[in-house]
Enzyme design. Structure first.
Site, PDB file in Angstrom:
ATOM      1  N   CYS A  33      -7.318   1.156  27.124  1.00  0.00           N
ATOM      2  CA  CYS A  33      -8.564   1.049  27.905  1.00  0.00           C
ATOM      3  C   CYS A  33      -8.322   1.660  29.272  1.00  0.00           C
ATOM      4  O   CYS A  33      -7.290   1.400  29.901  1.00  0.00           O
ATOM      5  CB  CYS A  33      -8.965  -0.423  28.036  1.00  0.00           C
ATOM      6  SG  CYS A  33     -10.485  -0.682  28.995  1.00  0.00           S
TER       7      CYS A  33
ATOM      8  N   HIS B 276     -15.635  -1.093  20.987  1.00  0.00           N
ATOM      9  CA  HIS B 276     -14.874  -1.301  22.222  1.00  0.00           C
ATOM     10  C   HIS B 276     -15.788  -1.172  23.441  1.00  0.00           C
ATOM     11  O   HIS B 276     -15.775  -2.034  24.342  1.00  0.00           O
ATOM     12  CB  HIS B 276     -13.738  -0.274  22.281  1.00  0.00           C
ATOM     13  CG  HIS B 276     -12.895  -0.324  23.516  1.00  0.00           C
ATOM     14  ND1 HIS B 276     -11.562  -0.628  23.502  1.00  0.00           N
ATOM     15  CD2 HIS B 276     -13.196  -0.075  24.821  1.00  0.00           C
ATOM     16  CE1 HIS B 276     -11.072  -0.586  24.737  1.00  0.00           C
ATOM     17  NE2 HIS B 276     -12.062  -0.237  25.558  1.00  0.00           N
ATOM     18  N   GLU B 277     -16.585  -0.115  23.478  1.00  0.00           N
ATOM     19  CA  GLU B 277     -17.456   0.105  24.634  1.00  0.00           C
ATOM     20  C   GLU B 277     -18.588  -0.924  24.693  1.00  0.00           C
ATOM     21  O   GLU B 277     -18.950  -1.395  25.780  1.00  0.00           O
ATOM     22  CB  GLU B 277     -18.022   1.527  24.612  1.00  0.00           C
ATOM     23  CG  GLU B 277     -16.974   2.619  24.680  1.00  0.00           C
ATOM     24  CD  GLU B 277     -15.990   2.462  25.818  1.00  0.00           C
ATOM     25  OE1 GLU B 277     -16.363   1.925  26.890  1.00  0.00           O
ATOM     26  OE2 GLU B 277     -14.820   2.856  25.637  1.00  0.00           O
TER      27      GLU B 277
ATOM     28  N   HIS C 242     -17.539  -4.151  26.253  1.00  0.00           N
ATOM     29  CA  HIS C 242     -17.530  -4.129  27.718  1.00  0.00           C
ATOM     30  C   HIS C 242     -18.851  -4.651  28.294  1.00  0.00           C
ATOM     31  O   HIS C 242     -18.868  -5.247  29.380  1.00  0.00           O
ATOM     32  CB  HIS C 242     -17.326  -2.695  28.219  1.00  0.00           C
ATOM     33  CG  HIS C 242     -15.893  -2.293  28.386  1.00  0.00           C
ATOM     34  ND1 HIS C 242     -15.013  -2.929  29.233  1.00  0.00           N
ATOM     35  CD2 HIS C 242     -15.179  -1.292  27.808  1.00  0.00           C
ATOM     36  CE1 HIS C 242     -13.836  -2.343  29.192  1.00  0.00           C
ATOM     37  NE2 HIS C 242     -13.900  -1.340  28.321  1.00  0.00           N
TER      38      HIS C 242
END
Length: 221
Positions: free
Chosen positions: A128, A170-171, A174
């Site tokens: 990351c 993953h994004e 966030h």
């Protein structure tokens, strides 16, 4: 405008001003900053179309310069539900096959969400840009169903698979204040240098055996 929305507008303009005054990129926020642990707000007209498009350009430039394959708005200090992602794919044919890593054209997604779209999980090393220098193995669904909106406000509803699904998940995480280490197998934690030295295989089978962690459903990935 709601106070929280006004704050987001200010954050966006601050990033745009910094990018314009510099090299067209924005500083990347690192772990420990509260913005990375805060739920984002949906895009709801906090800035005009031109500013939103410019933000997408700055985020993409920042992502590519890092370099990375995805970047969420909180990573540049903006509490907005927005991410950019773009992946050239794997150059090594074996890596591409094992990791299902095919090229993914640029996508900009607002108000993203995802759900599992299949039963299989796969586990690979992830890193990351907000946690520089480290990687760890994360099990994620092989296929996900992505929802959201594009820059023009059109709805997005599609299934994403393989490595592209990993990037998108993953994004999107966030945007809910989740970092990849929250989902990682911590026995796999390694520096980038150690990953390159010891765990550069296409799969994570060797790392699991030697570092002592399990892979999902007995998979060798």
């Amino acid at each position: 405008m709601h106070t929280a929305d006004a704050l987001i507008a200010d954050q966006i303009r601050s990033v745009l001003n910094a990018a314009e005054a510099g090299d067209g990129t924005a500083p990347i926020v690192e772990a420990g900053d509260p913005v990375l642990r805060t739920d984002t707000r949906p895009f709801d007209g906090q800035v005009d179309d031109a500013e939103l498009e410019k933000l997408a350009e700055v985020m993409r430039s920042t992502m590519l310069a890092a370099p990375g394959v995805g970047l969420a708005a909180p990573q540049v200090g903006i509490g907005l539900s927005m991410f950019v992602a773009e992946d050239p794919g794997a150059r090594d044919p074996e890596v591409a096959k094992v990791r299902q890593r095919e090229p993914m054209p640029l996508r900009v997604v607002l108000n993203a969400g995802y759900e599992r779209a299949g039963a299989d999980d796969v586990a690979f090393y992830e890193g990351c840009l907000s946690i520089p220098g480290y990687q760890a193995v994360v099990a994620r669904p092989r296929e996900i169903a992505l929802t959201g909106n594009d820059l023009q406000g059109n709805p997005i509803a599609e299934e994403v698979s393989g490595w592209s699904a990993r990037i998108v998940a993953h994004e999107t995480d966030h945007l809910s204040g989740i970092l990849f280490l929250d989902k990682a197998e911590m026995r796999s934690l390694a520096t980038n240098e150690s990953v390159a030295k010891f765990w550069h295989q296409p799969s994570t089978q060797k790392a699991a055996a030697e570092l002592g962690f399990s892979l999902p459903s007995g998979l060798v990935m």
